[in-house]
Design a protein around this motif. Structure first.
Motif, PDB file in Angstrom:
ATOM      1  N   ASP A  47       0.905  -1.224  -0.127  1.00  0.00           N
ATOM      2  CA  ASP A  47       0.016  -0.055   0.080  1.00  0.00           C
ATOM      3  C   ASP A  47       0.748   1.018  -0.005  1.00  0.00           C
ATOM      4  OD1 ASP A  47       0.959  -0.557   2.757  1.00  0.00           O
ATOM      5  OD2 ASP A  47      -1.004  -0.004   3.620  1.00  0.00           O
ATOM      6  N   ALA A  48       2.089   1.253   0.574  1.00  0.00           N
ATOM      7  CA  ALA A  48       3.084   2.268   0.519  1.00  0.00           C
ATOM      8  C   ALA A  48       3.494   2.624  -0.735  1.00  0.00           C
ATOM      9  CB  ALA A  48       4.171   2.121   1.539  1.00  0.00           C
ATOM     10  N   GLN A  49       3.811   1.266  -1.757  1.00  0.00           N
ATOM     11  CA  GLN A  49       4.259   1.593  -2.887  1.00  0.00           C
ATOM     12  C   GLN A  49       3.159   2.235  -3.774  1.00  0.00           C
ATOM     13  OE1 GLN A  49       5.788  -2.259  -4.248  1.00  0.00           O
ATOM     14  NE2 GLN A  49       6.566  -2.891  -2.255  1.00  0.00           N
ATOM     15  N   ASP A  50       2.011   1.671  -3.670  1.00  0.00           N
ATOM     16  CA  ASP A  50       0.985   2.292  -4.390  1.00  0.00           C
ATOM     17  C   ASP A  50       0.739   3.688  -4.287  1.00  0.00           C
ATOM     18  OD1 ASP A  50       0.488  -0.562  -5.423  1.00  0.00           O
ATOM     19  OD2 ASP A  50      -0.993  -0.988  -4.008  1.00  0.00           O
ATOM     20  N   TRP A  51       0.726   3.982  -2.853  1.00  0.00           N
ATOM     21  CA  TRP A  51       0.532   5.494  -2.523  1.00  0.00           C
ATOM     22  C   TRP A  51       1.451   6.275  -3.104  1.00  0.00           C
ATOM     23  CZ3 TRP A  51      -3.277   7.607   0.844  1.00  0.00           C
ATOM     24  CH2 TRP A  51      -3.411   8.849   0.973  1.00  0.00           C
ATOM     25  N   PHE A  52       2.902   6.041  -3.036  1.00  0.00           N
ATOM     26  CA  PHE A  52       3.881   6.627  -3.832  1.00  0.00           C
ATOM     27  C   PHE A  52       3.915   6.911  -5.225  1.00  0.00           C
ATOM     28  CE2 PHE A  52       8.866   7.175  -4.190  1.00  0.00           C
ATOM     29  CZ  PHE A  52       8.653   8.629  -4.319  1.00  0.00           C
ATOM     30  N   LYS A  53       3.290   5.777  -5.863  1.00  0.00           N
ATOM     31  CA  LYS A  53       3.281   5.519  -7.503  1.00  0.00           C
ATOM     32  C   LYS A  53       2.142   6.595  -7.721  1.00  0.00           C
ATOM     33  CE  LYS A  53       2.867   2.438 -11.121  1.00  0.00           C
ATOM     34  NZ  LYS A  53       2.814   0.931 -11.468  1.00  0.00           N
ATOM     35  N   ARG A  54       0.925   6.541  -6.917  1.00  0.00           N
ATOM     36  CA  ARG A  54      -0.119   7.573  -7.290  1.00  0.00           C
ATOM     37  C   ARG A  54       0.318   9.092  -7.243  1.00  0.00           C
ATOM     38  NH1 ARG A  54      -5.966   8.649  -4.983  1.00  0.00           N
ATOM     39  NH2 ARG A  54      -5.040   8.324  -2.937  1.00  0.00           N
TER      40      ARG A  54
END
Length: 379
Positions: A47-54
């Motif tokens: 979820d941290a990876q997804d957040w940073f990507k967004r």
């Protein structure tokens, strides 16, 4: 009346511009992949990876990309033109293009970092036709940390792609110096013209000069060119000073033009309805008006500027149009004088100064191309 040949030339230039932007945009997903790969290597949760990507994709691409593209354009002028004739003799190699584009995207990441933070400070509603990042559902104050992460991404990419280059330390110095300069400009702006407290006695043309030079000119005009010069192997400090002497007044002219268009530009051209008067902005227009207003006009400005009211805005615009102030006429003179001054500075630059075996040196075309993009723009 334009000839068919002129129409064809304009169409060709427009197509080239589209292609240049498309090629530049294709680099960004590769950089996002590298950044997310780093989070994965550090065992960050999904979820941290997804957040940073967004965060990266929402805030970095999507604007005009002028700052990032200017790095690529400048590198091309410096590395691909003949020292003697000034004519383009080759294309950038793929590795050269990639390095130039990464530096360009680092400038765009710096812009994204500033804008995410600036929108929170100004309580802005929209940016580039979509909600400001902090107003996206579920983001709120997490946007503060997201802004920090956009800035940190710059230094990750510089380390990954430029650590072995002799000019790596100079790139770091440039980004750190320009970031601090921009933050100084933001500080002066915030304490001079808070949106919720109007005090025109704090305004002056000197304050406006400091705000636009530090908040805009260093990172929007000098930084892209200085980065390209470092990549092109230009080491003479006097040439960086010469670039600064041209690009800082050019950046100031650009911002004055922006202030003028906010009030007098067509919303269709500039892509927004101007709000500087309503928002208590320390703009060129109000500072020129204050410097030339009669006591009665000053009283009207004090009573109406920075008020969220359309009638107040119209009263301010009437003062701007008064014969003794006449912002439109003063801007026309300012624009003419700025153009002449900038051309004189460009003409005084020794053509090809600092040339090496691989670089054509500092060329006047670098600055002419910048001036051509901003002179008499309508948006």
């Amino acid at each position: 009346m334009a000839t068919q040949a002129q129409h064809d030339l304009l169409a060709d230039k427009a197509q080239q511009k589209v292609q240049r932007r498309k090629r530049f945009e294709q680099v960004f997903p590769l950089l996002v992949e590298e950044l997310i790969g780093y989070l994965q290597s550090e065992n960050m949760p999904a979820d941290a990876q997804d957040w940073f990507k967004r965060n990266l994709n929402y805030n970095t691409p999507g604007g005009k990309l002028n700052r990032g593209l200017s790095v690529v354009d400048t590198v091309e002028i410096l590395l691909c033109t003949d020292t003697a004739t000034g004519k383009k003799v080759r294309e950038l190699s793929e590795p050269e293009y990639l390095k130039a584009a990464i530096l360009g995207w680092c400038v765009e990441l710096l812009q994204a970092y500033f804008l995410v933070a600036d929108d929170m400070m100004d309580a802005s509603i929209t940016r580039r036709g979509q909600p400001c990042w902090y107003r996206v559902e579920g983001v709120a104050n997490i946007a503060i940390n997201d802004a920090f992460m956009l800035e940190a991404a710059i230094y990750f990419l510089l380390k990954k792609h430029f650590r072995s280059e002799p000019y790596y330390g100079l790139l770091l110095e440039l980004f750190h110096d320009v970031t601090f300069q921009t933050e100084l400009g933001q500080l002066i702006d915030l304490i001079t013209a808070p949106e919720d407290h109007v005090d025109l006695s704090k305004f002056s043309l000197n304050k406006h000069h400091l705000i636009v030079v530090y908040k805009t000119a260093f990172y929007s005009f000098y930084l892209p060119v200085a980065l390209a010069m470092r990549m092109a192997g230009i080491t003479d400090d006097s040439l960086y000073q010469a670039a600064l002497d041209i690009l800082i007044p050019m950046g100031e002219y650009f911002q004055v033009q922006d202030d003028y268009l906010d009030c007098y530009g067509s919303p269709e051209d500039i892509g927004k309805i101007g709000t500087d008067i309503l928002d208590n902005k320390c703009s060129w227009n109000i500072n020129v008006a204050l410097a030339n207003a009669t006591p009665d006009q000053r009283a009207i400005l004090d009573a109406n500027y920075g008020r969220k009211d359309a009638d107040c805005e119209q009263r301010v615009k009437q003062i701007f149009s008064a014969p003794n102030i006449d912002i439109a006429a003063r801007f026309e003179r300012y624009e003419k004088e700025s153009y002449e001054k900038l051309n004189a500075l460009i003409d005084a630059l020794p053509e090809g100064a600092g040339a090496t075996e691989t670089s054509s040196g500092l060329r006047r075309e670098v600055f002419r191309s910048f001036l051509e993009k901003v002179y008499k723009r309508a948006k």
